[in-house]
Design an enzyme around this catalytic site. Structure first.
Site, PDB file in Angstrom:
ATOM      1  N   ASP A 130     -25.993  24.525   3.754  1.00 40.32           N
ATOM      2  CA  ASP A 130     -26.897  24.513   4.899  1.00 40.32           C
ATOM      3  C   ASP A 130     -27.155  25.927   5.415  1.00 40.32           C
ATOM      4  OD1 ASP A 130     -28.425  23.868   7.076  1.00 40.32           O
ATOM      5  OD2 ASP A 130     -26.828  22.891   8.212  1.00 40.32           O
ATOM      6  N   ASP A 151     -34.691  26.239   5.397  1.00 44.27           N
ATOM      7  CA  ASP A 151     -33.464  25.516   5.729  1.00 44.27           C
ATOM      8  C   ASP A 151     -33.028  24.627   4.575  1.00 44.27           C
ATOM      9  OD1 ASP A 151     -31.351  24.185   6.912  1.00 44.27           O
ATOM     10  OD2 ASP A 151     -32.620  22.824   8.050  1.00 44.27           O
TER      11      ASP A 151
END
Length: 418
Positions: free
Chosen positions: A75, A278
């Site tokens: 992440d 992201d």
């Protein structure tokens, strides 16, 4: 984490709801052993997972002494790395490996600088409930959360120069997770690998200890898997499209600034939109106006052989005259999108970077309405980053990408990049 959600916008705060049943950490126990600086080698990891049906890409990290394997969701949209943790656990999912069990000398004390950095984001006036530990709570926009304390333990990192380093790094020991429906859903990962821009991220800690440069890259394969690297010696020397990193108006995220959106090389006449990269988001999210313009353009260009159909996987799907097996069966019916950053930096988004084929044989749009998730900006998620190396260079404050297959070993993949 929810497979289709953007795991985003962490809100860190001190709750102090539970004091762990540990004896106080010995003085200095949580001070990292400073590893000798390496010769700027990269640490390389193979990835597992996919956009559909897994919903994310994850890496195996070996943590502890003796080292034990854990699957961590990669992440770049958040800073804190955390593991579901038996400390003891109040609320944990069924995870692939036995829960991480910290020992009493692993606690990060309140006075540690990394604890201060963790709390400074949203709780500058809060104090630790005890000086022996650093409590945290992190929340994501898909309603998932992790509550726990910071610990420090060894990470085993395989370097490209054939050596293996074992730095002590700080991460979250999460004893209360709310993931899925009331935290009861089985999880495909043991925790999350936070690779954001903050000083709490693993990448920043490796830089501080002289292990690798503050650069990371990933190559996500459309057929599943791929690889991840820390450090700069795997960055291609040519043909990379580079864009300066800007300070996001919405948080400390990886952003190349605003982009203009095109469909089939024609402007959609929408206002430039702020964009964030992201890897913790499965799908790509457009803010309201670009999303509606994209939907209209796609629908207006489709052949009559495709019929809109309801599919539980995603909001907008179509069926053909027979079930589709892969995006290649239907990509001729869809046009490419393009992001234009600055004056001439282009990210091409062909159909395979915004469509998925579901288990029902339908083709679905992997671009979602960000306004439904209350996002004021757009997110480039995993689906759009597939089959291109994406590089987050914090040393030079720039983001880069270069297209190429990510379905082979890192060594053979690198030969396809200059």
């Amino acid at each position: 984490m929810a497979a289709a959600a953007a795991r985003w916008a962490p809100v860190v705060g001190l709750l102090g709801l539970l004091l762990l049943p540990f004896a106080p950490a010995p003085a200095g126990a949580a001070t990292p052993a400073r590893s000798p600086p390496s010769s700027a080698s990269s640490a390389v990891f193979l990835l597992s997972g996919d956009v559909y049906p897994t919903g994310h890409y994850y890496v195996t990290m070996n943590i502890g002494d003796p080292a034990k394997p854990y699957f961590l969701d990669v992440d770049t949209g958040s800073d804190l790395t955390w593991l579901q943790c038996d400390a003891p656990c109040q609320s944990c999912n069924k995870v692939p490996h036995p829960l991480y069990r910290p020992t009493k000398n692993k606690l990060v004390p309140c006075a540690n600088s990394i604890c201060t950095a963790l709390h400074s984001g949203s709780s500058p006036n809060k104090k630790c409930t005890t000086q022996q530990q650093c409590d945290y709570q992190i929340k994501y926009t898909d309603k998932a959360s992790s509550l726990g304390v910071l610990v420090m333990d060894s990470f085993s990192l395989p370097l490209r120069n054939k050596s293996n380093v074992r730095p002590s790094l700080s991460f979250g020991c999460g004893y209360d997770q709310q993931v899925g429906k009331n935290g009861a859903a089985p999880a495909t990962t043991d925790g999350l690998l936070g690779l954001g821009r903050g000083s709490v991220s693993l990448l920043s800690q490796l830089k501080q200890q002289g292990i690798t440069k503050n650069v990371l890259g990933h190559c996500l394969s459309t057929s599943g898997g791929g690889f991840l690297f820390f450090g700069d010696d795997m960055v291609p020397t040519s043909r990379v499209t580079w864009v300066s990193m800007v300070r996001s108006t919405s948080g400390n995220y990886y952003s190349p600034g605003s982009a203009t959106l095109y469909f089939d090389r024609r402007s959609l006449s929408t206002k430039p939109m702020e964009v964030v990269f992201d890897s913790g988001s499965t799908y790509t999210y457009f803010s309201a106006q670009p999303y509606q313009a994209t939907i209209s353009a796609i629908k207006g260009s489709l052949s009559k052989s495709l019929k809109q159909v309801s599919d539980p996987s995603l909001p907008l799907c179509w069926k053909g005259q027979k079930a589709f097996k892969s995006v290649s069966d239907v990509k001729k019916d869809f046009k490419s999108l393009q992001f234009i950053f600055g004056k001439n930096a282009v990210m091409d988004i062909p159909p395979e970077n915004y469509l998925i084929i579901t288990k029902n044989g339908n083709v679905c749009l992997g671009i979602l309405d960000g306004s439904a998730a209350k996002l004021s900006f757009s997110i480039i998620g995993d689906i759009t980053m597939q089959d291109q190396m994406v590089i987050y260079d914090n040393e030079k404050a720039q983001l880069g990408w270069i297209r190429g297959s990510c379905s082979r070993s890192p060594k053979s993949i690198m030969s396809s990049f200059p």
